[in-house]
Design a protein around this motif. Structure first.
Motif, PDB file in Angstrom:
ATOM      1  N   LYS A 410       0.814  -1.213   0.000  1.00 51.69           N
ATOM      2  CA  LYS A 410       0.000   0.000   0.000  1.00 51.69           C
ATOM      3  C   LYS A 410       0.850   1.267   0.000  1.00 51.69           C
ATOM      4  N   CYS A 411       2.156   1.135   0.169  1.00 51.25           N
ATOM      5  CA  CYS A 411       3.039   2.298   0.180  1.00 51.25           C
ATOM      6  C   CYS A 411       3.411   2.650  -1.261  1.00 51.25           C
ATOM      7  N   LYS A 412       3.167   3.887  -1.671  1.00 49.55           N
ATOM      8  CA  LYS A 412       3.351   4.309  -3.065  1.00 49.55           C
ATOM      9  C   LYS A 412       4.088   5.642  -3.124  1.00 49.55           C
ATOM     10  N   VAL A 413       4.561   5.981  -4.316  1.00 50.05           N
ATOM     11  CA  VAL A 413       5.206   7.269  -4.535  1.00 50.05           C
ATOM     12  C   VAL A 413       4.506   7.984  -5.683  1.00 50.05           C
ATOM     13  N   GLU A 433       6.308   1.459  -5.798  1.00 49.46           N
ATOM     14  CA  GLU A 433       5.662   1.694  -7.088  1.00 49.46           C
ATOM     15  C   GLU A 433       4.983   3.057  -7.072  1.00 49.46           C
ATOM     16  N   VAL A 434       4.710   3.590  -8.272  1.00 43.11           N
ATOM     17  CA  VAL A 434       3.986   4.862  -8.351  1.00 43.11           C
ATOM     18  C   VAL A 434       2.504   4.608  -8.098  1.00 43.11           C
ATOM     19  N   THR A 435       1.772   5.663  -7.739  1.00 42.41           N
ATOM     20  CA  THR A 435       0.347   5.541  -7.469  1.00 42.41           C
ATOM     21  C   THR A 435      -0.422   5.225  -8.744  1.00 42.41           C
ATOM     22  N   GLU A 436      -1.633   4.703  -8.575  1.00 44.64           N
ATOM     23  CA  GLU A 436      -2.478   4.385  -9.728  1.00 44.64           C
ATOM     24  C   GLU A 436      -2.822   5.641 -10.521  1.00 44.64           C
ATOM     25  N   GLU A 437      -2.983   6.789  -9.813  1.00 44.18           N
ATOM     26  CA  GLU A 437      -3.298   8.048 -10.492  1.00 44.18           C
ATOM     27  C   GLU A 437      -2.177   8.446 -11.444  1.00 44.18           C
ATOM     28  N   GLU A 438      -0.923   8.253 -11.004  1.00 45.72           N
ATOM     29  CA  GLU A 438       0.200   8.619 -11.861  1.00 45.72           C
ATOM     30  C   GLU A 438       0.321   7.651 -13.041  1.00 45.72           C
ATOM     31  N   LYS A 439      -0.014   6.390 -12.810  1.00 47.79           N
ATOM     32  CA  LYS A 439       0.008   5.426 -13.912  1.00 47.79           C
ATOM     33  C   LYS A 439      -1.002   5.818 -14.993  1.00 47.79           C
ATOM     34  N   ASP A 440      -2.163   6.291 -14.519  1.00 48.54           N
ATOM     35  CA  ASP A 440      -3.234   6.639 -15.473  1.00 48.54           C
ATOM     36  C   ASP A 440      -2.966   7.959 -16.195  1.00 48.54           C
ATOM     37  N   LEU A 441      -2.393   8.933 -15.478  1.00 49.28           N
ATOM     38  CA  LEU A 441      -2.287  10.276 -16.028  1.00 49.28           C
ATOM     39  C   LEU A 441      -0.887  10.653 -16.485  1.00 49.28           C
TER      40      LEU A 441
END
Length: 445
Positions: A410-413, A433-441
């Motif tokens: 659950k720890c993300k950057v 890992e990067v957050t899901e928001e950063e993966k999407d955007l």
């Protein structure tokens, strides 16, 4: 269903019969149908508005209405065991959930006997809980809440507030000043609350404790006194925003947002254009259940709270038992060797005090909301990245020395800013890992 609304419905039904007999035209019947439908919708809207306005005084009625609207009910299980078997019956699931909840406790059984080691508190100060304080707390009880394992329902206690305030005040004062906590105040029924993910995985349920209401009344009084002592001693945590007076989820977000945007806006034009940031989101694994009692008590001693209250908390934590309650079925009892009860009054503030020294050496921006932590800072150059990594390593060292674990999954950057170099960071040996928001955007500007 008001009298006026019933009359409107009857009028529509009468119009239907008349239309079938040919007494009125179809257009006249449709007018009655439309009028009735509009009145019913207005009435429903008013009911839901009243429920929303009254959520603070009667939340149970509000959520009961919401649950009736749900097409999918939040059921527990069936659960999958470690050996691949499936448990469907309520008693079996209650037993298995209690086994799992107990498995996450810190296994080291610490000596919580009163050995007189507490030295920093307010020595020998008698705790005086007045009858008026107890009566006020009794009258504030929510009569719709569930009772604890002692089967004393809050509604009964609330209605008898004036009659029982005096004897309860005597019991409370005797308990705190002697340091003796009754056995019935150290047991809890656990209600499993589904969080998210697969319902067959016991790790996706949060154990919420139903503790005796009478003990909660005493906890409320002690919490007020603990907070007062900490404020007087200047020990209150400035970066903790969860369950702290004047600090909430909103203040958490606003405070962190201001500091991050300040990083982006400061300096000359060249630096402002190229300034980038990294935010690291950290989350403890089973935080409330794994707080080691020994370390917690050492920290409480350093806070300078009343020694009698400190001794009472020590005995309140000692010899705790829990069982899972699931649709009327009760599991067997299991010993609680670590953690603070979720659902108790003191549990939240004790957790806040336990993590008060988390990140005290950090040179980066650090904001805490209960067990969720955000670490952020400028990351223009590799030396900036190294500073953030050192602060992250310091948090990991804290977690190891305090017998807590970060949930690495659950720890993300998250990387912010133009020309971001997307530096990587490690949580111990785990690559974040990067957050899901950063993966999407992509990189956020």
């Amino acid at each position: 269903m008001s009298k006026h609304l019933r009359e409107v419905i009857k009028k529509k039904q009468k119009a239907y019969r008349e239309w079938k007999k040919g007494g009125i035209s179809k257009e006249s019947y449709i007018i009655e149908v439309t009028t009735c439908r509009d009145k019913v919708r207005q009435a429903k809207s008013q009911v839901e508005l009243d429920l929303a306005k009254g959520i603070k005084t009667n939340s149970k009625r509000f959520y009961s209405h919401i649950n009736k609207k749900k097409t999918k009910k939040e059921e527990v299980g069936p659960l999958n065991t470690d050996d691949g078997a499936e448990v469907k019956d309520n008693l079996g699931m209650a037993q298995y959930l209690n086994k799992y909840f107990a498995s996450v406790f810190n296994k080291t059984k610490e000596d919580l006997r009163d050995n007189g080691s507490m030295t920093n508190g307010n020595e020998d100060m008698e705790v005086d809980i007045t009858i008026s304080e107890v009566e006020a707390k009794l009258k504030q009880l929510n009569g719709t809440k569930s009772g604890g394992p002692d089967n004393l329902h809050p509604r009964i206690l609330k209605e008898l507030a004036h009659e029982i305030a005096s004897p309860l005040a005597g019991i409370f004062n005797e308990s705190v000043n002697s340091g003796v906590v009754p056995y019935n105040w150290r047991i809890a029924n656990i209600v499993p609350i589904f969080k998210k993910g697969g319902k067959n995985d016991p790790s996706n349920y949060r154990p919420v404790s139903l503790t005796p209401v009478v003990c909660k009344l005493l906890e409320k009084n002690l919490k007020e006194k603990v907070v007062k002592d900490i404020e007087v001693n200047g020990k209150w945590e400035k970066i903790q925003h969860g369950f702290t007076k004047g600090r909430s989820c909103q203040t958490n977000l606003i405070s962190f947002f201001e500091k991050v945007t300040d990083f982006l806006d400061k300096g000359n034009a060249v630096i402002a254009i190229n300034a980038v940031n990294a935010i690291i989101y950290l989350d403890f694994s089973r935080a409330f259940d794994t707080v080691p009692h020994g370390e917690l008590l050492v920290k409480l001693d350093k806070m300078g709270i009343n020694r009698k209250i400190e001794r009472w908390i020590k005995n309140w934590l000692k010899g705790r038992l829990q069982r899972v309650l699931l649709k009327g079925e009760l599991s067997g009892w299991r010993e609680v060797t670590s953690g603070v009860p979720q659902g108790s009054v003191l549990g939240l503030i004790l957790f806040n005090l336990f993590i008060t020294d988390l990140g005290t050496k950090s040179g980066s921006v650090l904001i805490k909301f209960v067990d969720d932590t955000k670490l952020g800072g400028i990351a223009n150059l590799e030396k900036d990245r190294d500073i953030l990594q050192e602060d992250l390593d310091d948090l990991v060292n804290w977690s190891n020395s305090n017998k807590m674990k970060f949930n690495s999954e659950k720890c993300k950057v998250m990387h912010l800013g133009i020309n971001n170099k997307n530096f990587s960071y490690k949580l111990g040996t785990h690559q974040l890992e990067v957050t899901e928001e950063e993966k999407d955007l992509g990189v956020l500007v």
